[in-house]
Design an enzyme around this catalytic site. Sequence first.
Site, PDB file in Angstrom:
ATOM      1  N   ARG A 200      -8.387 -14.363   2.463  1.00 31.44           N
ATOM      2  CA  ARG A 200      -7.684 -13.472   1.464  1.00 31.44           C
ATOM      3  C   ARG A 200      -6.655 -14.161   0.867  1.00 31.44           C
ATOM      4  O   ARG A 200      -6.022 -14.019  -0.457  1.00 31.44           O
ATOM      5  CB  ARG A 200      -7.051 -12.341   2.169  1.00 31.44           C
ATOM      6  CG  ARG A 200      -8.038 -11.250   2.331  1.00 31.44           C
ATOM      7  CD  ARG A 200      -7.373  -9.891   3.045  1.00 31.44           C
ATOM      8  NE  ARG A 200      -8.364  -8.879   3.409  1.00 31.44           N
ATOM      9  CZ  ARG A 200      -8.871  -8.199   2.772  1.00 31.44           C
ATOM     10  NH1 ARG A 200      -8.466  -7.972   1.380  1.00 31.44           N
ATOM     11  NH2 ARG A 200      -9.887  -7.186   3.361  1.00 31.44           N
TER      12      ARG A 200
ATOM     13  N   ASP B 279     -14.121  -7.247  -1.467  1.00 27.13           N
ATOM     14  CA  ASP B 279     -15.160  -6.609  -0.937  1.00 27.13           C
ATOM     15  C   ASP B 279     -16.581  -6.436  -1.839  1.00 27.13           C
ATOM     16  O   ASP B 279     -17.518  -6.134  -1.459  1.00 27.13           O
ATOM     17  CB  ASP B 279     -15.067  -5.102   0.003  1.00 27.13           C
ATOM     18  CG  ASP B 279     -14.332  -5.191   0.865  1.00 27.13           C
ATOM     19  OD1 ASP B 279     -13.835  -6.609   1.601  1.00 27.13           O
ATOM     20  OD2 ASP B 279     -13.972  -4.310   1.847  1.00 27.13           O
TER      21      ASP B 279
ATOM     22  N   MET C 236     -15.007  -9.750   5.832  1.00 25.31           N
ATOM     23  CA  MET C 236     -14.373  -8.665   5.312  1.00 25.31           C
ATOM     24  C   MET C 236     -15.541  -7.658   4.723  1.00 25.31           C
ATOM     25  O   MET C 236     -16.673  -8.282   4.392  1.00 25.31           O
ATOM     26  CB  MET C 236     -13.808  -9.060   3.998  1.00 25.31           C
ATOM     27  CG  MET C 236     -12.484  -9.583   4.385  1.00 25.31           C
ATOM     28  SD  MET C 236     -12.679 -11.379   4.662  1.00 25.31           S
ATOM     29  CE  MET C 236     -12.946 -11.881   2.954  1.00 25.31           C
TER      30      MET C 236
ATOM     31  N   ARG D 252     -15.421  -3.373   4.613  1.00 25.27           N
ATOM     32  CA  ARG D 252     -15.343  -2.164   5.128  1.00 25.27           C
ATOM     33  C   ARG D 252     -16.287  -0.990   5.230  1.00 25.27           C
ATOM     34  O   ARG D 252     -16.878  -0.365   6.248  1.00 25.27           O
ATOM     35  CB  ARG D 252     -13.774  -1.425   4.932  1.00 25.27           C
ATOM     36  CG  ARG D 252     -12.575  -2.119   4.966  1.00 25.27           C
ATOM     37  CD  ARG D 252     -11.444  -1.315   4.481  1.00 25.27           C
ATOM     38  NE  ARG D 252     -11.393   0.023   4.758  1.00 25.27           N
ATOM     39  CZ  ARG D 252     -10.761   0.333   6.018  1.00 25.27           C
ATOM     40  NH1 ARG D 252     -10.078  -0.678   6.846  1.00 25.27           N
ATOM     41  NH2 ARG D 252     -10.660   1.603   6.385  1.00 25.27           N
TER      42      ARG D 252
ATOM     43  N   ARG E  56       0.920  -1.170   0.136  1.00 26.10           N
ATOM     44  CA  ARG E  56      -0.014   0.099   0.083  1.00 26.10           C
ATOM     45  C   ARG E  56       0.670   1.335   0.021  1.00 26.10           C
ATOM     46  O   ARG E  56       1.968   1.332   0.489  1.00 26.10           O
ATOM     47  CB  ARG E  56      -0.820   0.001   1.333  1.00 26.10           C
ATOM     48  CG  ARG E  56      -1.856  -1.129   1.243  1.00 26.10           C
ATOM     49  CD  ARG E  56      -2.936  -1.125   2.572  1.00 26.10           C
ATOM     50  NE  ARG E  56      -3.687  -2.108   2.666  1.00 26.10           N
ATOM     51  CZ  ARG E  56      -4.758  -2.383   1.807  1.00 26.10           C
ATOM     52  NH1 ARG E  56      -5.141  -1.583   1.071  1.00 26.10           N
ATOM     53  NH2 ARG E  56      -5.508  -3.539   2.130  1.00 26.10           N
TER      54      ARG E  56
END
Length: 543
Positions: free
Chosen positions: A433, A274, A317, A319, A218
Amino acid sequence: MDTISSSASLSTPRFRCFDPTNSYHSTTTVNHRPYFLTFSANSTTASTRDCSSKDAMKNSTKYEPKIITGDDGYVLEDVPHLTDHISDLPTYPNPLQDNPSYCCQYFVNADDTVAQKIVVQKDSLRGTHFRRAGPRQKVYFESDEVHACIVTCGGLCPGLNTVIRELVCGLYHMYGVNRVLGIEGGYRGFYARNTVPLSPKVVNDIHKRGGTILGTSRGGYDTSKIVDSIQDRGINQVYIIGGDGTQRGASVIFEEIRRRGLKVAVVGIPKTIDNDIPVIDKSFGFDTAVEEAQRAINAAHVEAESFENGIGVVKLMGRHSGFIAMYATLASRDVDCCLIPESPFYLEGPGGLFEFIRKRLKEHGHMVIVIAEGAGQELLCESMRAMDQQDASGNKLLQDVGLWISQKIKDNFANREKMNITLKYIDPTYMIRAIPSNASDNVYCTLLAHSAIHGAMAGYTGFTVGPVNGRHAYIPFHRVTERQNKVVITDRMWARLLSSTNQPSFVDPKQVIKDKDTVDEEPRSQLLNGENHIDTLTTQERV
């Protein structure tokens, strides 16, 4: 004022089969310059208006969308093309015409588009369309000229290695491309890490493994350094696999490449476990995540059923979007309560979660709760010190709602209800994941990779690829980054879940009506496009 002939008028979408012995000549002339184009059934010409002059383009950092309008409210949101900023590019016959495996390859007609909205009334306008994905008769790259690169960014997701494999194998077997680089470690790998030469032999078995062979990260985004690296290495096709933040970065990379006038196609392949990327039917890895979540739910159900007043809590999962929790709940049928970010809930009082748990334990002696990681965050902030920290991608760091709600349930029944319960909490997030993609996602990843390759070879750039109502299309970057796909709790899919679990909505009915009126005031395509629409259920939805 430029004009183009009526041969540019949009025809009924269709395929044409390529016959190596009698190749057809396209009857459609396509002008890829950025313009707004208006079609009229009664006129023999269609006028075009340049979105910007050459001087303005040099100074601009924002690409003007290519909007084409037609009769009956037809709107095509087109994607950029290399000829928009580079003039007089030569074209070449598609190598697929000489490939024995594709001797009957269907080439996509230049006029083929995909409708964003398929649920219509008799007086409805035709609405928004996207350019259909697939191989074109002419390409803008020679096989020996192509120097492609692939990068994966953001979190892990089942299917990443499959997409990498199919990009490499697709470029090699369909278009004869031999030079493909893997960029290690996400965006920062363009300027801070080594590259990995990729060939069909190197990637042959990687789809059987989870994660990404290229590594990921990231952050580390630096537009100037990334484009400098692309230019210095002589790369002319960039395939970027990542979520909405990654796609925003890809959009900026495209803008900079266009500003420099480089012949480089930038293609995004949307990745988010997601399923929160809008416009497309679903994102790859989603089916695998829902399937793998069943193991955690089954384990929680066994634990809960084995103890008196047993409660199993599973955190999945999600968010901002509760799709995995919703579909895993519907698939399981063992879940008594599903909590997602889009549907607020409260703990105490009449109609609250604690009251429902007490009722269900008295009726069945056990229960299973599935909660998405982003659900109830506003409740955590009330009872715990709010955290405004962010990760390297700019996402707000969420507190562990699974641990929090588990402790709240224990405290309530120990101190207030005076009821002995046994609660087991399961968090399978990183197990899900890290697994390889299942058969369904493997097929889907192959289609995504091939669609991306066909688009890049045809000279399209600055787009992401994905299925829209079951047909793969090229979608401008801004359409997949402007908002997030979320569960609509006034939609029938959420109603099906409530019917399956028999849980309360935890929402005041007056508030539901108010929220529905608010949704109805938004563009109808946003709801009718089926925010809860998943490709695997398309046929059922139509019925």
